[in-house]
Enzyme design. Structure first.
Site, PDB file in Angstrom:
ATOM      1  N   HIS A   1       0.878  -1.134  -0.129  1.00  0.00           N
ATOM      2  CA  HIS A   1       0.253   0.072  -0.037  1.00  0.00           C
ATOM      3  C   HIS A   1       0.924   1.259   0.047  1.00  0.00           C
ATOM      4  O   HIS A   1       0.500   2.157  -0.502  1.00  0.00           O
ATOM      5  CB  HIS A   1      -1.012   0.102   1.169  1.00  0.00           C
ATOM      6  CG  HIS A   1      -1.991  -0.848   1.301  1.00  0.00           C
ATOM      7  ND1 HIS A   1      -2.020  -1.755   2.628  1.00  0.00           N
ATOM      8  CD2 HIS A   1      -2.931  -1.658   0.548  1.00  0.00           C
ATOM      9  CE1 HIS A   1      -3.053  -2.636   2.540  1.00  0.00           C
ATOM     10  NE2 HIS A   1      -3.610  -2.367   1.337  1.00  0.00           N
TER      11      HIS A   1
ATOM     12  N   LYS B   1     -16.648  -6.647   7.280  1.00  0.00           N
ATOM     13  CA  LYS B   1     -15.674  -7.258   6.960  1.00  0.00           C
ATOM     14  C   LYS B   1     -14.783  -7.916   8.337  1.00  0.00           C
ATOM     15  O   LYS B   1     -13.932  -8.633   8.526  1.00  0.00           O
ATOM     16  CB  LYS B   1     -14.539  -6.592   6.118  1.00  0.00           C
ATOM     17  CG  LYS B   1     -14.623  -6.844   4.504  1.00  0.00           C
ATOM     18  CD  LYS B   1     -13.318  -6.316   4.014  1.00  0.00           C
ATOM     19  CE  LYS B   1     -13.135  -6.740   2.525  1.00  0.00           C
ATOM     20  NZ  LYS B   1     -11.932  -6.169   1.827  1.00  0.00           N
TER      21      LYS B   1
ATOM     22  N   ARG C   1      -2.254  -5.997  -8.600  1.00  0.00           N
ATOM     23  CA  ARG C   1      -1.067  -7.108  -8.162  1.00  0.00           C
ATOM     24  C   ARG C   1      -1.053  -8.040  -9.114  1.00  0.00           C
ATOM     25  O   ARG C   1       0.138  -8.383  -9.560  1.00  0.00           O
ATOM     26  CB  ARG C   1      -1.424  -7.822  -6.700  1.00  0.00           C
ATOM     27  CG  ARG C   1      -0.900  -6.869  -5.382  1.00  0.00           C
ATOM     28  CD  ARG C   1      -1.556  -7.416  -4.114  1.00  0.00           C
ATOM     29  NE  ARG C   1      -2.923  -7.086  -4.312  1.00  0.00           N
ATOM     30  CZ  ARG C   1      -3.521  -7.354  -3.198  1.00  0.00           C
ATOM     31  NH1 ARG C   1      -3.140  -7.673  -2.223  1.00  0.00           N
ATOM     32  NH2 ARG C   1      -5.087  -7.013  -3.300  1.00  0.00           N
TER      33      ARG C   1
ATOM     34  N   SER D   1      -2.846  -7.453   3.043  1.00  0.00           N
ATOM     35  CA  SER D   1      -2.915  -7.498   4.590  1.00  0.00           C
ATOM     36  C   SER D   1      -3.344  -8.772   4.992  1.00  0.00           C
ATOM     37  O   SER D   1      -2.923  -9.094   6.406  1.00  0.00           O
ATOM     38  CB  SER D   1      -4.097  -6.361   5.048  1.00  0.00           C
ATOM     39  OG  SER D   1      -3.744  -5.172   4.273  1.00  0.00           O
TER      40      SER D   1
HETATM   41  P1  ADP Z   1      -9.730  -3.499  -0.600  1.00  0.00           P
HETATM   42  O1  ADP Z   1     -10.619  -4.141   0.562  1.00  0.00           O
HETATM   43  O2  ADP Z   1     -10.447  -2.215  -0.840  1.00  0.00           O
HETATM   44  O3  ADP Z   1      -8.993  -4.346  -1.531  1.00  0.00           O
HETATM   45  P2  ADP Z   1      -7.011  -3.286   0.447  1.00  0.00           P
HETATM   46  O4  ADP Z   1      -6.490  -2.622   1.756  1.00  0.00           O
HETATM   47  O5  ADP Z   1      -6.812  -4.651   0.519  1.00  0.00           O
HETATM   48  O6  ADP Z   1      -8.530  -2.800   0.241  1.00  0.00           O
HETATM   49  O7  ADP Z   1      -6.352  -2.874  -0.894  1.00  0.00           O
HETATM   50  C1  ADP Z   1      -6.252  -1.209  -1.158  1.00  0.00           C
HETATM   51  C2  ADP Z   1      -6.007  -1.099  -2.652  1.00  0.00           C
HETATM   52  O8  ADP Z   1      -4.508  -1.214  -2.352  1.00  0.00           O
HETATM   53  C3  ADP Z   1      -6.425  -2.048  -3.685  1.00  0.00           C
HETATM   54  O9  ADP Z   1      -6.502  -1.397  -4.898  1.00  0.00           O
HETATM   55  C4  ADP Z   1      -5.439  -3.159  -3.675  1.00  0.00           C
HETATM   56  O10 ADP Z   1      -5.403  -3.758  -4.879  1.00  0.00           O
HETATM   57  C5  ADP Z   1      -4.126  -2.521  -3.464  1.00  0.00           C
HETATM   58  N1  ADP Z   1      -3.109  -3.285  -3.260  1.00  0.00           N
HETATM   59  C6  ADP Z   1      -3.153  -3.965  -1.720  1.00  0.00           C
HETATM   60  N2  ADP Z   1      -1.844  -4.494  -1.764  1.00  0.00           N
HETATM   61  C7  ADP Z   1      -0.912  -4.184  -2.698  1.00  0.00           C
HETATM   62  C8  ADP Z   1       0.319  -4.455  -3.067  1.00  0.00           C
HETATM   63  N3  ADP Z   1       0.986  -5.436  -2.322  1.00  0.00           N
HETATM   64  N4  ADP Z   1       0.822  -3.887  -4.157  1.00  0.00           N
HETATM   65  C9  ADP Z   1      -0.130  -3.025  -4.942  1.00  0.00           C
HETATM   66  N5  ADP Z   1      -1.198  -2.770  -4.562  1.00  0.00           N
HETATM   67  C10 ADP Z   1      -1.809  -3.379  -3.610  1.00  0.00           C
END
Ligand code: ADP
Length: 160
Positions: A17, A41, A90, A128
């Site tokens: 992130h 969630k 990703r 996460s």
């Molecule tokens: P959500 O529940 O909205 O998917 P996340 O916190 O899991 O929330 O992810 C938020 C954003 O960050 C999403 O667009 C996700 O694809 C991106 N993201 C999460 N991990 C990574 C990573 N390792 N590299 C690039 N983007 C990421």
């Protein structure tokens, strides 16, 4: 003025992130990291904790602010006079969901566009949920999250 919103659960914020935040803040005039207050969630961290962790890791970035939101993302985007939604990609597994989300958002709010930043190769596997799973079993998560975040995760699982 280009104002971007980077929405997500951030439960908790990882280096993946953080990489998207740093790169998109360099492209945008202002970037709002928007933490989804999602009751469905059952997150590990409360929305206040997630916001505070993000404030902590972004404090050196002057054009970044962190807020929480409920309800429709496009309503939040418009209420904050933002014009762009930022999402990270990703792998191909992210693509289908992200495409559907961005197309739906464009139908609801045609003036708001979504841009995608592809993951830094170093963090392409990182999520996460993986971090939480490793931490739950006492594994080393120092390669995945900032030291201050690792400590908060450790304390959460230790019940401190
Ligand atoms: P959500 O529940 O909205 O998917 P996340 O916190 O899991 O929330 O992810 C938020 C954003 O960050 C999403 O667009 C996700 O694809 C991106 N993201 C999460 N991990 C990574 C990573 N390792 N590299 C690039 N983007 C990421």
């Amino acid at each position: 003025m280009t104002v971007g919103v980077y929405p997500g659960s951030f439960d908790p914020v990882t280096y993946g992130h953080f990489d998207i935040i740093e790169r998109s803040s360099a492209i945008m005039d202002r970037l709002i990291v928007a933490v989804l207050n999602n009751s469905s969630k059952s997150p590990l961290f409360s929305v206040e904790e997630r916001v505070n962790m993000l404030i902590d890791v972004t404090k050196h970035l002057p054009n970044v602010e962190v807020r929480s939101f409920n309800g429709l993302l496009v309503d939040f985007v418009q209420a904050n006079q933002a014009n762009v939604i930022i999402r990270g990609l990703r792998a191909v597994t992210d693509f289908e969901y992200e495409l559907q989300l961005s197309q739906t958002n464009r139908v609801i709010a045609p003036q708001v566009d979504t841009i995608f930043l592809t993951t830094n190769l170093k963090y392409s596997y990182l999520s996460s949920s993986i971090v939480k799973e490793i931490a739950m079993y006492g594994g080393d998560i120092s390669a995945f999250v900032h030291p201050s975040i690792a400590e908060k995760i450790r304390a959460k699982f230790a019940g401190d």
